[in-house]
Design a protein around this motif. Structure first.
Motif, PDB file in Angstrom:
ATOM      1  N   PRO A 121       5.387  10.970  -4.226  1.00  0.00           N
ATOM      2  CA  PRO A 121       6.735  11.435  -4.588  1.00  0.00           C
ATOM      3  C   PRO A 121       7.780  10.831  -3.655  1.00  0.00           C
ATOM      4  O   PRO A 121       7.593  10.791  -2.437  1.00  0.00           O
ATOM      5  CB  PRO A 121       6.622  12.954  -4.416  1.00  0.00           C
ATOM      6  CG  PRO A 121       5.183  13.252  -4.685  1.00  0.00           C
ATOM      7  CD  PRO A 121       4.423  12.075  -4.109  1.00  0.00           C
ATOM      8  N   LEU A 122       8.862  10.362  -4.231  1.00  0.00           N
ATOM      9  CA  LEU A 122       9.850   9.600  -3.473  1.00  0.00           C
ATOM     10  C   LEU A 122      10.380  10.348  -2.259  1.00  0.00           C
ATOM     11  O   LEU A 122      10.625   9.750  -1.199  1.00  0.00           O
ATOM     12  CB  LEU A 122      11.009   9.196  -4.389  1.00  0.00           C
ATOM     13  CG  LEU A 122      10.654   8.222  -5.520  1.00  0.00           C
ATOM     14  CD1 LEU A 122      11.875   7.966  -6.392  1.00  0.00           C
ATOM     15  CD2 LEU A 122      10.111   6.907  -4.961  1.00  0.00           C
TER      16      LEU A 122
ATOM     17  N   PHE B 162       0.835  -1.212   0.000  1.00  0.00           N
ATOM     18  CA  PHE B 162       0.000   0.000   0.000  1.00  0.00           C
ATOM     19  C   PHE B 162       0.869   1.261   0.000  1.00  0.00           C
ATOM     20  O   PHE B 162       0.480   2.302  -0.534  1.00  0.00           O
ATOM     21  CB  PHE B 162      -0.831   0.047   1.293  1.00  0.00           C
ATOM     22  CG  PHE B 162      -2.132  -0.708   1.246  1.00  0.00           C
ATOM     23  CD1 PHE B 162      -2.363  -1.699   0.318  1.00  0.00           C
ATOM     24  CD2 PHE B 162      -3.137  -0.417   2.170  1.00  0.00           C
ATOM     25  CE1 PHE B 162      -3.571  -2.388   0.296  1.00  0.00           C
ATOM     26  CE2 PHE B 162      -4.348  -1.097   2.161  1.00  0.00           C
ATOM     27  CZ  PHE B 162      -4.561  -2.093   1.230  1.00  0.00           C
ATOM     28  N   ASN B 163       2.032   1.147   0.634  1.00  0.00           N
ATOM     29  CA  ASN B 163       2.835   2.340   0.918  1.00  0.00           C
ATOM     30  C   ASN B 163       3.389   3.036  -0.310  1.00  0.00           C
ATOM     31  O   ASN B 163       3.945   4.127  -0.187  1.00  0.00           O
ATOM     32  CB  ASN B 163       4.003   1.972   1.839  1.00  0.00           C
ATOM     33  CG  ASN B 163       3.523   1.542   3.213  1.00  0.00           C
ATOM     34  OD1 ASN B 163       2.334   1.563   3.496  1.00  0.00           O
ATOM     35  ND2 ASN B 163       4.436   1.131   4.052  1.00  0.00           N
ATOM     36  N   VAL B 164       3.256   2.435  -1.488  1.00  0.00           N
ATOM     37  CA  VAL B 164       3.772   3.116  -2.682  1.00  0.00           C
ATOM     38  C   VAL B 164       2.961   4.378  -2.985  1.00  0.00           C
ATOM     39  O   VAL B 164       3.440   5.275  -3.684  1.00  0.00           O
ATOM     40  CB  VAL B 164       3.782   2.184  -3.914  1.00  0.00           C
ATOM     41  CG1 VAL B 164       4.704   1.002  -3.667  1.00  0.00           C
ATOM     42  CG2 VAL B 164       2.387   1.721  -4.296  1.00  0.00           C
ATOM     43  N   VAL B 165       1.744   4.454  -2.438  1.00  0.00           N
ATOM     44  CA  VAL B 165       0.935   5.666  -2.643  1.00  0.00           C
ATOM     45  C   VAL B 165       0.639   6.390  -1.338  1.00  0.00           C
ATOM     46  O   VAL B 165       0.111   7.511  -1.348  1.00  0.00           O
ATOM     47  CB  VAL B 165      -0.406   5.344  -3.354  1.00  0.00           C
ATOM     48  CG1 VAL B 165      -0.174   4.691  -4.698  1.00  0.00           C
ATOM     49  CG2 VAL B 165      -1.304   4.472  -2.481  1.00  0.00           C
ATOM     50  N   PHE B 166       0.999   5.762  -0.211  1.00  0.00           N
ATOM     51  CA  PHE B 166       0.632   6.315   1.101  1.00  0.00           C
ATOM     52  C   PHE B 166       1.864   6.771   1.867  1.00  0.00           C
ATOM     53  O   PHE B 166       2.849   6.039   1.961  1.00  0.00           O
ATOM     54  CB  PHE B 166      -0.115   5.257   1.916  1.00  0.00           C
ATOM     55  CG  PHE B 166      -0.412   5.666   3.332  1.00  0.00           C
ATOM     56  CD1 PHE B 166      -1.354   6.647   3.603  1.00  0.00           C
ATOM     57  CD2 PHE B 166       0.256   5.076   4.385  1.00  0.00           C
ATOM     58  CE1 PHE B 166      -1.627   7.029   4.911  1.00  0.00           C
ATOM     59  CE2 PHE B 166      -0.006   5.441   5.696  1.00  0.00           C
ATOM     60  CZ  PHE B 166      -0.957   6.424   5.952  1.00  0.00           C
ATOM     61  N   GLY B 167       1.772   7.993   2.420  1.00  0.00           N
ATOM     62  CA  GLY B 167       2.877   8.505   3.218  1.00  0.00           C
ATOM     63  C   GLY B 167       2.412   9.309   4.408  1.00  0.00           C
ATOM     64  O   GLY B 167       3.103  10.221   4.861  1.00  0.00           O
ATOM     65  N   GLY B 168       1.214   8.973   4.914  1.00  0.00           N
ATOM     66  CA  GLY B 168       0.686   9.680   6.078  1.00  0.00           C
ATOM     67  C   GLY B 168      -0.535  10.529   5.782  1.00  0.00           C
ATOM     68  O   GLY B 168      -1.150  11.067   6.699  1.00  0.00           O
ATOM     69  N   GLN B 169      -0.902  10.651   4.492  1.00  0.00           N
ATOM     70  CA  GLN B 169      -2.088  11.422   4.135  1.00  0.00           C
ATOM     71  C   GLN B 169      -3.343  10.544   4.210  1.00  0.00           C
ATOM     72  O   GLN B 169      -3.261   9.327   4.036  1.00  0.00           O
ATOM     73  CB  GLN B 169      -1.942  12.021   2.729  1.00  0.00           C
ATOM     74  CG  GLN B 169      -2.144  11.066   1.560  1.00  0.00           C
ATOM     75  CD  GLN B 169      -0.954  10.198   1.228  1.00  0.00           C
ATOM     76  OE1 GLN B 169      -0.167   9.862   2.090  1.00  0.00           O
ATOM     77  NE2 GLN B 169      -0.842   9.817  -0.026  1.00  0.00           N
ATOM     78  N   VAL B 170      -4.493  11.141   4.469  1.00  0.00           N
ATOM     79  CA  VAL B 170      -5.746  10.388   4.534  1.00  0.00           C
ATOM     80  C   VAL B 170      -6.136   9.925   3.133  1.00  0.00           C
ATOM     81  O   VAL B 170      -6.158  10.705   2.181  1.00  0.00           O
ATOM     82  CB  VAL B 170      -6.880  11.245   5.142  1.00  0.00           C
ATOM     83  CG1 VAL B 170      -8.227  10.528   5.025  1.00  0.00           C
ATOM     84  CG2 VAL B 170      -6.577  11.574   6.602  1.00  0.00           C
TER      85      VAL B 170
END
Length: 396
Positions: A151-152, A131-139
């Protein structure tokens, strides 16, 4: 032997028997996948740095090797029809802080697997992403595969960033001409939620250790925040279906595609674990802390680990990424996986997980409550006795 799943048999019953290589195949999920494939007559090769700790059929082949070593990967793929590339490093805990090893395994290792597949005529590759390829803490609420990669530079951990790079490489490799053949390599990627099931060895033992050590005394974030999980058998089903969908018989419909995979039941992270906590005989925490406070704690822990890690590689209670993944809403639609793979997650619970831990001696023993009651009575009795000793004796 692991259980036979009827839905997997149906998915593979009309398919010619194939040879499958599973990188990182000696872990929990890899062994489960191997057993399910083997039940349907496939030949299985497990490629990993150490032998399986779980029971697998006798004729499952184990090949010792590291995805960072191209020569070993190259030997392992010879004669293979399909590769399940699940080997990775740095998913959780202190592993997340080892940048160098994460880069080598997740990025260079994937490049080695892709190159070997092309050089030796492997037709299909299914990549286990996150999942984390699109998720970085945003809802994210009911997100789908149209979401862009995060973005990397915004990834809070090396694992998520390198998994993004690896997934991009895998999907870009789809359609690459195979050496000495008119065929091409077909690839796809699955993005699973957090895996659970009886015998899972990465996340659940850590959770249980926190429960038993009395560390699990609070929850954090909003009670309305929702995340997802995937039972290991549902994830196995998704991988088998994805591999089948790469074949000509299925019109190569999964080729070049990514799919979110979960149980399809968003739930609050801590409520998900409530049956485990209470099933092991412990009280569920009532204290709720703000997620910002926990994130700050995780950040400071990572700073300390960076300083002392070379001398003492301690296990952080939580990393920043783990705070995000457990306390911030992010769940995804299964519509694409259902439509293109025929994926239908089966409903599961943590009951079997509780039984698994109980069968291995975990959990608060039944006599604990009676022992505590007896100790409390003795303490009260001692207090009363001491108090009475200071009273005047009648008739003195």
């Amino acid at each position: 032997m692991l259980p036979v799943f009827d839905r997997l048999s149906v998915a593979m019953e009309d398919t010619p028997k194939s040879t499958y290589l599973i990188t990182g195949g000696c872990g929990y999920f890899g062994c489960r996948l191997a057993c399910a494939l083997h039940e349907n007559g496939a030949r299985i090769i497990l490629f990993d740095t150490s032998p399986p700790h779980q029971e697998v059929p006798e004729d499952v082949v184990f090949v010792s090797g590291d995805v960072r070593d191209y020569a070993l990967v190259e030997k392992a793929v010879v004669g293979v029809d399909c590769v399940f590339h699940i080997a990775s490093y740095g998913m959780s805990g202190r592993e997340q802080l080892n940048k160098h090893l994460i880069e080598e395994v997740n990025v260079q290792g994937t490049q080695n697997v892709l190159k070997a597949c092309v050089e030796h005529g492997v037709l299909r590759l299914v990549y286990t992403s996150t999942f984390n390829v699109v998720f970085g803490g945003q809802v994210i609420e009911n997100g789908d595969e149209s979401l862009p990669y995060l973005p990397l530079h915004l990834h809070p951990d090396h694992y998520s960033r390198t998994k993004s790079l690896a997934e991009m490489a895998v999907l870009k490799a789809n359609g690459t001409a195979l050496s000495g053949s008119s065929d091409v390599l077909r690839t796809c990627a699955l993005r699973p939620a957090g895996i659970y099931g009886p015998g899972e060895q990465r996340h659940l033992p850590r959770v249980v250790s926190y429960i038993e050590k009395g560390v699990f005394r609070f929850v954090y974030g909003s009670p309305s925040s929702l995340v997802e999980f995937v039972h290991v058998d549902n994830l196995v089903s998704a991988h088998v279906l994805a591999a089948e969908a790469l074949t000509a018989e299925k019109g190569h419909r999964s080729a070049g595609q990514a799919y979110f995979i979960s149980d399809g039941r968003p739930i609050n992270n801590f409520e998900f674990f409530r049956p485990l906590v209470e099933g092991l005989g412990y009280p569920f925490p009532k204290l709720r802390l703000p997620i910002s406070l926990i994130y700050l704690f995780a950040f400071l822990t990572e700073v300390i680990h960076h300083v002392v890690g070379p001398f003492y590689n301690f296990q952080p209670l939580l990393t920043r990424t783990e705070v995000y993944k457990t306390g911030v809403t992010h769940y995804f639609s299964m519509a694409k996986a259902r439509a293109e793979l025929g994926y239908e997650p089966q409903e599961r619970s943590l009951d079997e997980v509780v039984r698994w831990f109980r069968s291995r001696g975990h959990g608060r023993k039944r006599q604990d409550s009676s022992v505590r009651l007896l100790l409390n009575l003795l303490l009260v009795s001692a207090f009363v006795a001491v108090a009475l000793s200071f009273l005047p004796v009648v008739g003195s």
